[in-house]
Design a protein around this motif. Structure first.
Motif, mmCIF file in Angstrom:
data_model
loop_
_atom_site.group_PDB
_atom_site.id
_atom_site.type_symbol
_atom_site.label_atom_id
_atom_site.label_comp_id
_atom_site.label_asym_id
_atom_site.label_seq_id
_atom_site.Cartn_x
_atom_site.Cartn_y
_atom_site.Cartn_z
ATOM 1 N N ILE A 152 0.842 -1.202 0.000
ATOM 2 C CA ILE A 152 0.000 0.000 0.000
ATOM 3 C C ILE A 152 0.872 1.245 0.000
ATOM 4 C CG2 ILE A 152 -1.662 1.306 1.384
ATOM 5 C CD1 ILE A 152 -2.766 -1.407 2.325
ATOM 6 N N HIS A 153 1.932 1.240 0.793
ATOM 7 C CA HIS A 153 2.840 2.390 0.855
ATOM 8 C C HIS A 153 3.499 2.669 -0.489
ATOM 9 C CE1 HIS A 153 3.334 1.619 5.470
ATOM 10 N NE2 HIS A 153 2.102 2.007 5.127
ATOM 11 N N CYS A 154 3.739 1.602 -1.251
ATOM 12 C CA CYS A 154 4.407 1.772 -2.552
ATOM 13 C C CYS A 154 3.427 2.087 -3.684
ATOM 14 C CB CYS A 154 5.204 0.508 -2.901
ATOM 15 S SG CYS A 154 6.578 0.187 -1.771
ATOM 16 N N HIS A 155 2.179 1.668 -3.589
ATOM 17 C CA HIS A 155 1.244 1.776 -4.708
ATOM 18 C C HIS A 155 -0.014 2.561 -4.338
ATOM 19 C CE1 HIS A 155 3.693 -1.857 -5.506
ATOM 20 N NE2 HIS A 155 3.595 -1.472 -6.807
ATOM 21 N N TYR A 156 0.059 3.411 -3.297
ATOM 22 C CA TYR A 156 -1.136 4.156 -2.911
ATOM 23 C C TYR A 156 -1.574 5.137 -3.986
ATOM 24 C CZ TYR A 156 1.815 8.221 -1.972
ATOM 25 O OH TYR A 156 2.687 9.273 -2.100
ATOM 26 N N ALA A 157 -0.642 5.597 -4.848
ATOM 27 C CA ALA A 157 -0.974 6.563 -5.905
ATOM 28 C C ALA A 157 -1.697 5.903 -7.080
ATOM 29 C CB ALA A 157 0.293 7.268 -6.396
ATOM 30 N N ASP A 158 -1.700 4.570 -7.083
ATOM 31 C CA ASP A 158 -2.360 3.844 -8.168
ATOM 32 C C ASP A 158 -3.855 3.824 -7.886
ATOM 33 O OD1 ASP A 158 -3.187 2.228 -10.191
ATOM 34 O OD2 ASP A 158 -1.964 0.484 -9.620
ATOM 35 N N SER A 159 -4.606 4.471 -8.804
ATOM 36 C CA SER A 159 -6.063 4.517 -8.605
ATOM 37 C C SER A 159 -6.699 3.145 -8.759
ATOM 38 C CB SER A 159 -6.697 5.506 -9.598
ATOM 39 O OG SER A 159 -6.431 5.106 -10.931
ATOM 40 N N ASN A 160 -5.985 2.203 -9.344
ATOM 41 C CA ASN A 160 -6.515 0.847 -9.531
ATOM 42 C C ASN A 160 -6.195 -0.079 -8.354
ATOM 43 O OD1 ASN A 160 -7.604 1.401 -12.113
ATOM 44 N ND2 ASN A 160 -5.563 1.165 -13.040
ATOM 45 N N LEU A 161 -5.619 0.473 -7.279
ATOM 46 C CA LEU A 161 -5.301 -0.334 -6.095
ATOM 47 C C LEU A 161 -6.625 -0.738 -5.404
ATOM 48 C CD1 LEU A 161 -3.155 -1.486 -4.150
ATOM 49 C CD2 LEU A 161 -3.300 0.680 -2.898
ATOM 50 N N THR A 162 -6.900 -2.048 -5.381
ATOM 51 C CA THR A 162 -8.154 -2.550 -4.815
ATOM 52 C C THR A 162 -7.855 -3.670 -3.820
ATOM 53 O OG1 THR A 162 -8.415 -4.174 -6.576
ATOM 54 C CG2 THR A 162 -9.403 -2.000 -6.916
ATOM 55 N N VAL A 163 -8.888 -4.040 -3.081
ATOM 56 C CA VAL A 163 -8.753 -5.135 -2.121
ATOM 57 C C VAL A 163 -8.479 -6.446 -2.838
ATOM 58 C CG1 VAL A 163 -9.987 -6.477 -0.371
ATOM 59 C CG2 VAL A 163 -10.231 -3.993 -0.438
ATOM 60 N N GLU A 164 -9.110 -6.638 -4.009
ATOM 61 C CA GLU A 164 -8.900 -7.866 -4.768
ATOM 62 C C GLU A 164 -7.443 -7.982 -5.205
ATOM 63 O OE1 GLU A 164 -11.331 -5.799 -5.130
ATOM 64 O OE2 GLU A 164 -13.071 -7.001 -4.505
ATOM 65 N N MET A 165 -6.871 -6.831 -5.601
ATOM 66 C CA MET A 165 -5.461 -6.846 -6.020
ATOM 67 C C MET A 165 -4.569 -7.217 -4.827
ATOM 68 S SD MET A 165 -3.211 -3.692 -7.514
ATOM 69 C CE MET A 165 -4.372 -3.417 -8.864
ATOM 70 N N LEU A 166 -4.900 -6.682 -3.644
ATOM 71 C CA LEU A 166 -4.104 -6.994 -2.461
ATOM 72 C C LEU A 166 -4.257 -8.462 -2.053
ATOM 73 C CD1 LEU A 166 -4.820 -3.797 -0.332
ATOM 74 C CD2 LEU A 166 -2.677 -4.406 -1.457
ATOM 75 N N ALA A 167 -5.462 -9.045 -2.285
ATOM 76 C CA ALA A 167 -5.653 -10.462 -1.979
ATOM 77 C C ALA A 167 -4.746 -11.333 -2.826
ATOM 78 C CB ALA A 167 -7.115 -10.846 -2.172
ATOM 79 N N GLU A 168 -4.550 -10.921 -4.100
ATOM 80 C CA GLU A 168 -3.637 -11.670 -4.962
ATOM 81 C C GLU A 168 -2.202 -11.540 -4.464
ATOM 82 O OE1 GLU A 168 -4.173 -10.325 -8.916
ATOM 83 O OE2 GLU A 168 -6.243 -11.063 -9.098
#
Length: 770
Positions: A669-685
């Motif tokens: 999250i700290h590295c990719h917070y600027a990515d508007s496509n950052l989602t919970v599903e992406m973090l689950a992967e």
């Protein structure tokens, strides 16, 4: 002088014997003298003191009974018709006066204490007396009682009125002490219609109460509440006032109804015992003069000292005779021994002492060698007999007879005593102490068993003491009770418990090993019955085999509960399994326990992703530990601990793994917070977990939901950019991953309570002021 010193040195044994006789004799005599004298003195004082107390109590009881009964008797006579006529009649004829005089005379004769009885009619100023005929007041011989009657208050203050008087009636003089009792027909402070007066002779009362008691060392007395002597062993002191004496003042002021005083009177020690009578208003006192009392003791002491001197003389004479008798043979021994001595300067005592010490050491060594050999041979022979390690029955029978075993016997039966908690005993005691404990158990078994039948006991190795009973067939109940008694005595005297097992009965000598094997197999069932139990020889008959399907199902229930991580269900499954095992034969029980241990160890390994901290994975080591436990209760607790340890370790490892996953998600999250496509599903992967499980562990560890954490981090970065740059708010929203400007404004205000522009202005203003 030199010759004397040399004699004393060389004859030191003789001198010591003489001195020991004299010293012991003197000590015994002195102790005897002091003991007897002290005992006699104390016993005499105690006896006389007790006698005084009893005499005083007897005086109290006698006076109380005599005076109370006399008072009641005359009180009842007071209401008779003739007495009442004497009070109220206006005219008295000869017949009436005769009846009244006769009534008074009869009343006076009913009690030896009664001196006289008066009936006083104040209205007619007449006095009827048991001593004389009727008289007028002016002619009446006892004017003192008429004066007392004038003051009715004096008569009301005390039921018993002591008085000293003298008068002459019918030419008969009287000079003495009387105790008067007034029965009044009417009382007030001024007038009285008349009274019935009872006069008691104090001397007669004293003699009846004391019955001759009283001596130089013991005086008894009766005082009234004012300290006036009513009765005394010394008649000269009657009616004297003793209230000024300190001891009497103490008694008068005391609130206690009875007590004892130790005081000094005229320079001598006195013991005063007193009782207060509420009904009579009197105080009964007994006085012991210790100085007079101990004069008898001093006489006894002088006599004892004389006897002591005589005994001392006899002791010296007897000591001289016995010294010659004892020293004569010893002198001859020393004379013969001194011929072989190298130095002539050695004293008799040193020479004899050294010789005796040498002989004593030789005797002790010989006794120890014989006892050790006998004990070792006995134990080895009994061990061969019970375990079957012998080939020739005749040779073994001969060895048994030499050891005192009376053979042949009607039958044999082997008992086995197993020391409970033997592992702890080995850690507490050294091997020698353990052998002494087993020796003590063996002695108790032989002592109790020997009272009923021939019994032999020996150390059976490790924690076992074997007991061999020579007995006829039967006596099963008696033998069981005997082993239970042995258990109780061992626990009482040695402070440890033993498990008792009994083998089968055999008829022949060669069958004893079979009884030993039966007892050994029975003793193994301590694991099921617990410590301090008694196990009969037929224990195997009551065991029930367990079907393979049942044991497998219950074993699977234990391992499944462990895999689920449910410690409560695991413990309950183990408890049920062990409840089933308690009824199984021993060999099957141990087989199933080993099988369960293997399954628990294998399940524990499968539950752990790494090393299982705090547990042993070596099945061999676990198997050794299994056989160290003595009871199923211990083994059950151990299995529960193994299951709990596996569950705790697995939970700990999972918890540590989840922490690493959460830290990985935070870094992403700290590295990719600027990515508007950052989602919970992406973090689950990224985490390799399901969305729901990932949300669950993140909130448990981070204490905040995953979406909230992402939003908080983005807004923290937005606030930082608003304060450190001049970029517009919509640009900053895109830089923190929120492309929708309106949504950014709304969300920022909701998060911070201000719009982005307002936040920048208010924060910059505070910075400028600072």
């Amino acid at each position: 002088m030199k010759a004397v010193r040399r004699f004393l040195f060389r004859k030191s044994l003789l001198i010591r014997i003489i001195l020991s006789y004299l010293f012991v004799g003197l000590v015994v005599i002195a102790a005897l003298t002091l003991t007897i004298t002290s005992r006699v003195s104390e016993n005499l004082k105690t006896e006389i003191t007790q006698s005084t107390d009893r005499s005083l109590e007897q005086s109290y009881n006698t006076a109380n009974i005599l005076l109370s009964s006399t008072y009641q008797h005359f009180a009842s006579a007071y209401g008779s018709a003739d007495i009442q006529a004497g009070f109220y009649a206006n005219e008295f004829d000869t017949e009436m006066m005769g009846r009244i005089g006769s009534e008074l005379t009869d009343l006076a004769n009913t009690n030896p204490m009664v001196h006289s009885v008066y009936l006083i009619n104040t209205r007619q100023e007449l006095v009827f007396s048991s001593l004389t005929t009727v008289r007028g007041f002016s002619e009446f011989y006892d004017q003192q009682i008429l004066h007392l009657l004038e003051n009715t208050k004096t008569l009301r203050d005390s039921v018993f009125i002591p008085r000293s008087t003298s008068f002459v009636y019918d030419t008969k003089p009287f000079n003495g002490n009387l105790i008067s009792i007034a029965y009044m027909s009417n009382r007030d402070d001024h007038v009285s219609n008349g009274a019935l007066i009872l006069n008691l002779d104090q001397q007669v009362l004293q003699r009846m109460m004391m019955k001759g008691a009283g001596s130089k060392s013991f005086q008894s007395m009766i005082l009234n509440r004012q300290g006036v002597v009513i009765s005394h062993s010394d008649e000269a002191k009657i009616n004297s006032n003793l209230s000024e004496l300190p001891a009497v003042q103490t008694i008068l002021n005391s609130e206690s109804s009875q007590g004892v005083l130790e005081t000094g009177i005229d320079g001598t020690d006195h013991r005063i015992f007193y009782i207060k009578s509420d009904s009579l208003g009197w105080i009964f006192i007994g006085d012991i003069d210790y100085a007079s009392l101990l004069s008898k003791v001093n006489e006894i002491q002088r006599y004892i000292l004389f006897v002591t001197a005589m005994i001392l003389f006899v002791v010296i004479a007897i000591g001289f005779i016995f010294t010659r008798m004892i020293y004569g043979p010893i002198h001859r021994i020393i004379k013969n021994m001194s011929k072989s001595a190298n130095s002539g300067a050695v004293s008799e005592f040193d020479l004899l002492s050294e010789t005796f010490r040498y002989l004593e050491r030789r005797v002790q060594d010989l006794q120890a060698s014989m006892a050790g050999y006998h004990f070792t041979e006995r134990a080895e022979t009994l061990r061969l007999l019970t375990t079957g390690g012998w080939s020739s029955e005749s040779d073994l029978t001969g060895r048994l007879l030499r050891l005192g075993l009376q053979l042949p016997a009607a039958g044999f039966q082997v008992g086995m005593l197993c020391l409970d908690d033997y592992g702890e005993l080995k850690r507490t005691y050294n091997p020698n102490d353990l052998n002494l404990l087993k020796y003590g158990v063996s002695n108790i078994a032989e002592e109790l068993g020997g009272a009923q039948l021939q019994t032999f006991s020996f150390d059976g190795g490790e924690d076992i003491v074997v007991v061999l009973f020579l007995k006829p067939f039967g006596l099963a109940a008696e033998l069981k009770q005997l082993l239970i008694d042995i258990q109780q005595q061992v626990e009482s005297f040695l402070k440890l418990t033993v498990t008792a097992a009994l083998g089968s009965y055999v008829d022949e000598l060669r069958q004893i090993p079979l009884s030993w094997q039966s007892a050994y197999h029975a003793s193994r069932y301590r694991i099921a019955f617990g410590r301090k139990c008694f196990i009969p020889e037929d224990i195997e008959d009551s065991r029930e085999p367990i079907a393979d399907s049942i044991s497998s199902a219950m074993e699977k229930q234990v391992t499944d509960s462990m895999k689920l991580g449910d410690a409560v269900r695991t413990k309950e499954a183990i408890r049920q399994y062990f409840s089933l095992l308690r009824k199984a034969p021993f060999d099957e029980m141990m087989f199933l326990l080993n099988q369960l241990l293997f399954s628990v160890q294998r399940t524990s390994k499968s539950m752990a992703s790494g090393d299982l901290s705090g547990m042993l994975h070596d099945i061999g080591t676990l198997g050794q530990q299994l056989y160290k436990w003595e009871t199923l209760d211990q083994i059950e607790e151990w299995f529960v601990e193994l299951g709990d340890a596996a569950i705790r370790t697995r939970d700990k490892q999972h918890s540590q793994k989840n922490v690493l996953i959460v830290e990985k998600l935070k870094q992403h999250i700290h590295c990719h917070y600027a990515d508007s496509n950052l989602t919970v599903e992406m973090l689950a992967e990224v985490a390799g977990l399901s969305v729901n499980y990932m949300r669950k562990i993140f909130k448990e560890i981070a204490c905040v939901s995953l979406n909230q954490y992402i939003a908080d981090y983005r807004f923290d970065k937005a606030k930082e950019l608003l304060l450190t740059t001049d970029l517009p708010a919509n640009k900053i929203g895109e830089m923190v991953g929120i492309d929708n400007t309106k949504y950014f404004y709304i969300s920022f205000k909701k998060h911070c309570g201000k719009t982005p522009d307002h936040f920048r202005k208010s924060s910059n203003g505070r910075v400028a002021e600072a």
